[in-house]
Design a protein around this motif. Structure first.
Motif, PDB file in Angstrom:
ATOM      1  N   LYS A   8       0.808  -1.270  -0.101  1.00  0.00           N
ATOM      2  CA  LYS A   8       0.008  -0.058  -0.132  1.00  0.00           C
ATOM      3  C   LYS A   8       0.895   1.146   0.093  1.00  0.00           C
ATOM      4  O   LYS A   8       1.922   1.419   0.755  1.00  0.00           O
ATOM      5  CB  LYS A   8      -0.872  -0.025   1.259  1.00  0.00           C
ATOM      6  CG  LYS A   8      -2.005  -1.148   1.378  1.00  0.00           C
ATOM      7  CD  LYS A   8      -2.925  -0.896   2.632  1.00  0.00           C
ATOM      8  CE  LYS A   8      -3.863  -1.965   2.572  1.00  0.00           C
ATOM      9  NZ  LYS A   8      -4.837  -2.074   3.626  1.00  0.00           N
ATOM     10  N   LYS A  11       1.039   6.655   3.227  1.00  0.00           N
ATOM     11  CA  LYS A  11       0.340   8.228   3.249  1.00  0.00           C
ATOM     12  C   LYS A  11       1.186   9.229   4.029  1.00  0.00           C
ATOM     13  O   LYS A  11       1.615   8.972   5.291  1.00  0.00           O
ATOM     14  CB  LYS A  11      -1.009   8.149   3.902  1.00  0.00           C
ATOM     15  CG  LYS A  11      -1.853   6.833   3.314  1.00  0.00           C
ATOM     16  CD  LYS A  11      -2.225   7.660   1.718  1.00  0.00           C
ATOM     17  CE  LYS A  11      -3.259   6.313   1.038  1.00  0.00           C
ATOM     18  NZ  LYS A  11      -3.607   6.761  -0.180  1.00  0.00           N
ATOM     19  N   MET A  81      -7.822  15.537   8.150  1.00  0.00           N
ATOM     20  CA  MET A  81      -8.382  14.035   7.872  1.00  0.00           C
ATOM     21  C   MET A  81      -9.457  14.076   6.863  1.00  0.00           C
ATOM     22  O   MET A  81      -9.574  13.315   6.232  1.00  0.00           O
ATOM     23  CB  MET A  81      -8.699  13.451   9.403  1.00  0.00           C
ATOM     24  CG  MET A  81      -7.421  13.348   9.983  1.00  0.00           C
ATOM     25  SD  MET A  81      -7.699  12.450  11.710  1.00  0.00           S
ATOM     26  CE  MET A  81      -8.445  13.736  12.653  1.00  0.00           C
ATOM     27  N   LEU A  86      -8.404  10.712   5.955  1.00  0.00           N
ATOM     28  CA  LEU A  86      -7.881   9.738   7.039  1.00  0.00           C
ATOM     29  C   LEU A  86      -8.771   9.893   8.035  1.00  0.00           C
ATOM     30  O   LEU A  86      -9.526  10.650   8.623  1.00  0.00           O
ATOM     31  CB  LEU A  86      -6.452  10.234   7.065  1.00  0.00           C
ATOM     32  CG  LEU A  86      -5.480  10.265   6.077  1.00  0.00           C
ATOM     33  CD1 LEU A  86      -4.241  11.063   6.222  1.00  0.00           C
ATOM     34  CD2 LEU A  86      -5.178   8.656   5.725  1.00  0.00           C
ATOM     35  N   LYS A  87      -8.225   8.786   9.178  1.00  0.00           N
ATOM     36  CA  LYS A  87      -8.701   8.922  10.508  1.00  0.00           C
ATOM     37  C   LYS A  87      -7.454   8.713  11.284  1.00  0.00           C
ATOM     38  O   LYS A  87      -6.435   8.510  10.813  1.00  0.00           O
ATOM     39  CB  LYS A  87      -9.603   7.487  10.643  1.00  0.00           C
ATOM     40  CG  LYS A  87     -10.791   7.210   9.822  1.00  0.00           C
ATOM     41  CD  LYS A  87     -11.527   5.900  10.201  1.00  0.00           C
ATOM     42  CE  LYS A  87     -12.870   5.875   9.168  1.00  0.00           C
ATOM     43  NZ  LYS A  87     -13.558   4.514   9.367  1.00  0.00           N
ATOM     44  N   GLY A  89      -4.535   7.813  13.360  1.00  0.00           N
ATOM     45  CA  GLY A  89      -3.644   6.866  13.234  1.00  0.00           C
ATOM     46  C   GLY A  89      -3.371   6.076  12.051  1.00  0.00           C
ATOM     47  O   GLY A  89      -2.693   5.318  11.851  1.00  0.00           O
ATOM     48  N   GLU A  90      -4.165   6.757  10.919  1.00  0.00           N
ATOM     49  CA  GLU A  90      -4.085   6.087   9.577  1.00  0.00           C
ATOM     50  C   GLU A  90      -2.844   6.732   8.667  1.00  0.00           C
ATOM     51  O   GLU A  90      -2.441   6.315   7.707  1.00  0.00           O
ATOM     52  CB  GLU A  90      -5.169   6.177   8.802  1.00  0.00           C
ATOM     53  CG  GLU A  90      -6.407   5.362   9.452  1.00  0.00           C
ATOM     54  CD  GLU A  90      -7.731   5.349   8.641  1.00  0.00           C
ATOM     55  OE1 GLU A  90      -8.440   4.565   8.559  1.00  0.00           O
ATOM     56  OE2 GLU A  90      -7.762   6.097   7.775  1.00  0.00           O
ATOM     57  N   THR A  91      -2.466   7.923   9.112  1.00  0.00           N
ATOM     58  CA  THR A  91      -1.060   8.536   8.578  1.00  0.00           C
ATOM     59  C   THR A  91       0.116   7.776   8.670  1.00  0.00           C
ATOM     60  O   THR A  91       0.284   7.614   9.742  1.00  0.00           O
ATOM     61  CB  THR A  91      -1.118   9.891   8.913  1.00  0.00           C
ATOM     62  OG1 THR A  91      -2.207  10.820   8.756  1.00  0.00           O
ATOM     63  CG2 THR A  91      -0.104  10.694   8.292  1.00  0.00           C
ATOM     64  N   ASP A  92       0.699   7.589   7.679  1.00  0.00           N
ATOM     65  CA  ASP A  92       1.948   6.840   7.879  1.00  0.00           C
ATOM     66  C   ASP A  92       3.239   7.725   8.276  1.00  0.00           C
ATOM     67  O   ASP A  92       3.706   7.190   9.225  1.00  0.00           O
ATOM     68  CB  ASP A  92       2.403   6.103   6.643  1.00  0.00           C
ATOM     69  CG  ASP A  92       1.405   4.773   6.198  1.00  0.00           C
ATOM     70  OD1 ASP A  92       1.244   3.788   7.149  1.00  0.00           O
ATOM     71  OD2 ASP A  92       0.664   5.032   5.209  1.00  0.00           O
ATOM     72  N   LYS A 133       1.786   7.075  12.225  1.00  0.00           N
ATOM     73  CA  LYS A 133       2.737   5.772  12.797  1.00  0.00           C
ATOM     74  C   LYS A 133       3.962   6.441  12.779  1.00  0.00           C
ATOM     75  O   LYS A 133       5.151   5.737  13.418  1.00  0.00           O
ATOM     76  CB  LYS A 133       2.554   4.872  11.605  1.00  0.00           C
ATOM     77  CG  LYS A 133       1.180   4.372  11.497  1.00  0.00           C
ATOM     78  CD  LYS A 133       1.112   3.453  10.157  1.00  0.00           C
ATOM     79  CE  LYS A 133      -0.429   2.962  10.116  1.00  0.00           C
ATOM     80  NZ  LYS A 133      -0.553   2.192   8.862  1.00  0.00           N
TER      81      LYS A 133
END
Length: 378
Positions: A8, A11, A81, A86-87, A89-92, A133
């Motif tokens: 994937k 992000k 977001m 995004l939510k 915790g979803e940002t890398d 993350k």
């Protein structure tokens, strides 16, 4: 950036995006910018033009990015977001370098007493709310010593635990861009954090110092001003931002008398040596004053495009604005090649992505003029 090898896209949310150096490099390393923001109108225009030009050239940069002009003081994480889909915790990766003048050894070093010194707090606010993350926090190396190191210690403690239920393993890297294929001596600090459970222990240099006896011949030599300017057309021709200042005959005479590496006593800029990396690009103040160094072979200051070459921006990356605007964007930026080297270490160490080869990075960033030797295994 398209999905490859079943992986994937990573992000990226970019704060204090400026002229786009960090975004260009991180995207070249495999990240995908989904949101980029800056308070400066010309910087946002640069990003928008760069996005359009990249699409025409078939390059992936900013292809899926929302570019949002805003004061970070009023930027909500909910808006980020929503725009980026995004939510928490979803940002890398969250990346950015809050304006650094308040911490610079060249400035007044007022730190958090300077309004610009409060901008890191906004980075931390968004970090705690987006819960990425991993993150990259970039700044001048003067940040390490202001107030006897207490400011930096406090910053690292907060970045490690930006909120009660959020913690990061952090590592601190003081890097000189000339060690990573950039034709410029540029000393910066990068704080890198991850909540994946491991820190980034090392970012190995790519280039050796030819004057040191213990140089590792498996590494590349440092890039020079001569490498950076290779193939450039004459001033005023063909390329965006490739224009010069008008100099009086008195200034021309002074510049002409300088030897390589010598500083002009009035403008306090140096004549570049074509066989060495450039001095750090000078930004200037909000009122102006940003200028390039003296050209190695002509009695004039280098053009914004030549400064962009020194920073490893592609020639097709067109900086918006006139006069001081382009040079401020260029001088404030993280060199894209350095950002890419950092990005590939983050992608491989934190997310188990294959480490992007330097040759692929160089091709994407249109920096082939810098590397004539074989870099396929770097």
């Amino acid at each position: 950036m398209s999905k490859k090898n079943g992986l994937k896209p990573l992000k990226l949310v970019s704060l204090f995006s400026g002229g786009g150096g960090l975004d260009l490099g991180l995207e070249a390393a495999g990240f995908e910018t989904v949101f980029a923001t800056d308070i400066d109108h010309h910087s946002c225009e640069t990003l928008k033009k760069g996005k359009e030009k990249a699409a025409k050239l078939g390059k992936p940069f900013l292809s899926n990015a929302v570019i949002h002009e805003a004061d970070i003081l009023s930027l909500s994480s909910n808006l980020v977001m929503e725009k980026a889909n995004l939510k928490p915790g979803e940002t890398d990766l969250l990346a950015g370098g809050p304006p650094c003048q308040a911490f610079s050894v060249f400035g007044k070093r007022l730190g958090i007493k300077d309004p610009r010194g409060q901008l890191p707090q906004q980075y931390i606010r968004l970090l705690s709310e987006l819960q990425p993350k991993s993150f990259v926090f970039e700044n001048v190396f003067g940040l390490l010593t202001i107030h006897g190191g207490e400011t930096f210690k406090e910053l690292c403690e907060i970045l490690s635990n930006p909120s009660n239920d959020l913690s990061y393993e952090i590592s601190v890297h003081r890097l000189n861009a000339s060690d990573y294929g950039v034709p410029q001596s540029r000393d910066r600090v990068f704080i890198i954090g991850t909540r994946i459970g491991k820190s980034l222990s090392n970012i190995p240099p790519l280039c050796f110092d030819e004057k040191k006896e213990d140089k590792d011949k498996t590494h590349l030599r440092k890039r020079t001003v001569g490498d950076a300017f290779k193939g450039l057309p004459p001033l005023g021709e063909k390329l965006a931002n490739h224009y010069g200042r008008e100099h009086s005959q008195r200034i021309i005479d002074r510049y002409e008398s300088l030897i390589f590496g010598e500083r002009d006593h009035k403008t306090r800029i140096n004549r570049l040596d074509p066989n060495r990396p450039s001095y750090t690009i000078i930004v200037g103040s909000d009122k102006g004053g940003g200028k390039g160094h003296v050209h190695p072979h002509e009695p004039r200051e280098v053009s914004p495009r030549e400064s962009a070459r020194i920073q490893t921006f592609p020639d097709w990356w067109d900086f918006s604005g006139t006069s001081r605007h382009p040079i401020r964007q260029i001088g404030n930026a993280v060199p894209p090649i350095l950002a890419a080297v950092i990005g590939r270490e983050i992608a491989s160490n934190f997310f188990n992505h294959p480490k992007k080869p330097l040759k692929e990075i160089v091709d994407l960033l249109s920096q082939n003029h810098l590397f004539k030797e074989d870099i396929s295994d770097v």
